[in-house]
Design a protein around this motif. Structure first.
Motif, PDB file in Angstrom:
ATOM      1  N   THR A 191       0.986  -1.301   0.046  1.00  0.00           N
ATOM      2  CA  THR A 191       0.075  -0.013   0.129  1.00  0.00           C
ATOM      3  C   THR A 191       0.846   1.246  -0.133  1.00  0.00           C
ATOM      4  O   THR A 191       0.517   2.187  -0.959  1.00  0.00           O
ATOM      5  CB  THR A 191      -0.941   0.131   1.020  1.00  0.00           C
ATOM      6  N   ILE A 201       0.376   6.130   5.981  1.00  0.00           N
ATOM      7  CA  ILE A 201       0.126   4.726   5.591  1.00  0.00           C
ATOM      8  C   ILE A 201       1.031   3.722   6.354  1.00  0.00           C
ATOM      9  O   ILE A 201       0.478   2.792   7.182  1.00  0.00           O
ATOM     10  CB  ILE A 201      -0.065   4.471   4.011  1.00  0.00           C
ATOM     11  N   TRP A 245      -1.173   1.857   9.053  1.00  0.00           N
ATOM     12  CA  TRP A 245      -2.041   0.814   8.087  1.00  0.00           C
ATOM     13  C   TRP A 245      -1.188  -0.242   7.830  1.00  0.00           C
ATOM     14  O   TRP A 245      -1.389  -1.543   8.250  1.00  0.00           O
ATOM     15  CB  TRP A 245      -2.669   1.457   7.025  1.00  0.00           C
ATOM     16  N   VAL A 275      -7.159  -7.917   2.755  1.00  0.00           N
ATOM     17  CA  VAL A 275      -7.584  -6.531   2.525  1.00  0.00           C
ATOM     18  C   VAL A 275      -6.329  -5.701   2.135  1.00  0.00           C
ATOM     19  O   VAL A 275      -6.617  -4.869   1.318  1.00  0.00           O
ATOM     20  CB  VAL A 275      -8.056  -6.157   3.876  1.00  0.00           C
ATOM     21  N   LYS A 276      -5.229  -6.026   2.775  1.00  0.00           N
ATOM     22  CA  LYS A 276      -4.190  -4.834   2.368  1.00  0.00           C
ATOM     23  C   LYS A 276      -3.585  -4.929   0.753  1.00  0.00           C
ATOM     24  O   LYS A 276      -3.283  -4.027   0.183  1.00  0.00           O
ATOM     25  CB  LYS A 276      -2.838  -5.308   3.215  1.00  0.00           C
ATOM     26  N   VAL A 281      -6.385  -2.855  -1.126  1.00  0.00           N
ATOM     27  CA  VAL A 281      -6.281  -1.543  -0.832  1.00  0.00           C
ATOM     28  C   VAL A 281      -4.971  -1.183  -1.487  1.00  0.00           C
ATOM     29  O   VAL A 281      -4.956  -0.100  -2.296  1.00  0.00           O
ATOM     30  CB  VAL A 281      -6.001  -1.175   0.553  1.00  0.00           C
ATOM     31  N   LEU A 328      -5.538  -0.874  -5.330  1.00  0.00           N
ATOM     32  CA  LEU A 328      -6.206   0.389  -5.752  1.00  0.00           C
ATOM     33  C   LEU A 328      -5.357   1.325  -5.635  1.00  0.00           C
ATOM     34  O   LEU A 328      -5.521   2.293  -6.680  1.00  0.00           O
ATOM     35  CB  LEU A 328      -7.436   0.199  -4.700  1.00  0.00           C
ATOM     36  N   CYS A 329      -4.483   1.531  -4.681  1.00  0.00           N
ATOM     37  CA  CYS A 329      -3.806   2.902  -4.408  1.00  0.00           C
ATOM     38  C   CYS A 329      -2.813   2.696  -5.769  1.00  0.00           C
ATOM     39  O   CYS A 329      -2.635   4.100  -6.370  1.00  0.00           O
ATOM     40  CB  CYS A 329      -2.842   2.790  -3.104  1.00  0.00           C
TER      41      CYS A 329
END
Length: 342
Positions: A238, A297, A301, A311-312, A315, A318-319
């Motif tokens: 991420t 982040i 995170w 999940v990481k 995300v 997406l980043c």
């Protein structure tokens, strides 16, 4: 496209913007109609949204003209035109938010695309050592000691191996804010070296890009060999979208400065350095902003074990898409035809 073709293609946009600005500045242009009567040119009555669209298109043209090293008279005209348009668009009232929006949504991504040759070069200088060293450390894990000392390697094992501690660090969760500050200082230090190294005719930027690529590659290759793939890659995926991109952008800015010093063309070296530095300012604004985002982040995170790796990964993916879309498409004029539409 030759300079003449470039000028002939986009001159109507520049003329329309010039006429609209003269109207705003209190000196509307007039034209004679078929009966010989003088009338105000309709192009000078453009609404504010139209002027803003013309301004964005002209900014893009200026960036292209600079990157292609078009004749000075052409860039000088576009610089003067965009400066007038900037003052006209943002002169009323408190415009700090409008200027910030212009910088983030237009100026910074346009600067990246205008420096695309340096961006690709920086990516190669950073990415190739990363991949090569990662493969070497994966197939020969002892090779990591050629890049890192034994104590650092042991820290990697402790941080990314099986543990109940937050991943990627040996501290407690209560140190998140301290880690945030540390990551900012560390990341900005790396980016500054990649950028400032450009004053040594680009050699410093070249070295720091390759060196940091090799260091990251050594860590990735070694931890992949050790089987810590889930903890490591879920940790970096991420914030890496912002951190790694910022390093490449900083290196590209440094390479642009170095190239200006090596080949100043019609300018003196001090003049070429000033011009290249001014053009690189939006790049460094962008790199700094990305490093702040990456640090936040990474501290709050990426290091959290309570967040599932899946999940990481989602995300993080997406980043990466958002970063690449922003750099590739944000701030582009819609089309040349749209810019001609009245």
């Amino acid at each position: 496209m030759t300079p003449l073709q470039f000028e002939n293609t986009y001159r109507p946009i520049w003329d329309e913007l010039d006429q609209a600005l003269e109207h705003l500045e209190g000196a509307p242009r007039t034209k004679k109609d078929d009966k010989g009567k003088r009338r105000v040119d309709k192009a000078s009555k453009r609404p504010a949204t139209r002027i803003a669209a013309l301004y964005r298109a002209t900014c893009e043209h200026l960036a292209l003209a600079r990157s292609r090293d078009y004749p000075t008279h052409l860039t000088v005209r576009l610089e003067a035109l965009t400066e007038r348009a900037h003052q006209a668009v943002y002169r009323a009232g408190d415009n700090s938010l409008a200027r910030l929006g212009q910088l983030v949504l237009v100026d910074m991504p346009q600067a990246v695309r205008a420096h695309r040759l340096y961006m690709w070069t920086a990516l190669a200088l950073f990415g190739l050592p990363l991949v090569i060293i990662a493969l070497l450390c994966y197939f020969d894990p002892g090779f990591v000691l050629s890049v890192q000392d034994i104590n650092t390697v042991r820290e990697f094992d402790a941080m990314y191996g099986p543990s109940s501690n937050p991943v990627g660090r040996t501290r407690s969760a209560g140190g998140d804010w301290s880690a945030f500050g540390f990551y900012i200082m560390n990341n900005i230090g790396i980016a500054f070296k990649c950028f400032a190294g450009g004053v040594f005719f680009g050699l410093g930027s070249l070295f720091f890009l390759a060196f940091n690529g090799a260091v990251i590659g050594a860590v990735a290759g070694y931890l992949t060999y050790k089987g810590y793939t889930q903890t490591f890659y879920s940790f970096v995926v991420t914030h890496g979208a912002f951190e790694l991109t910022a390093i490449v952008i900083s290196g590209a800015a440094g390479l642009a400065i170095g190239h200006a010093l090596v080949a100043p063309r019609r300018l003196s070296r001090p003049q070429a350095l000033r011009k290249a530095s001014a053009d690189a300012v939006p790049l460094m604004y962008l790199a700094t902003a990305m490093l702040f985002i990456a640090a936040a982040i990474e501290a709050f995170w990426s290091s959290s074990r309570w967040i599932a790796p899946e999940v990481k990964y989602g995300v993080g993916g997406l980043c990466w898409v958002m970063v690449l879309a922003y750099l590739g498409w944000q701030g582009r004029p819609r089309t040349v035809e749209a810019a001609h539409a009245g």
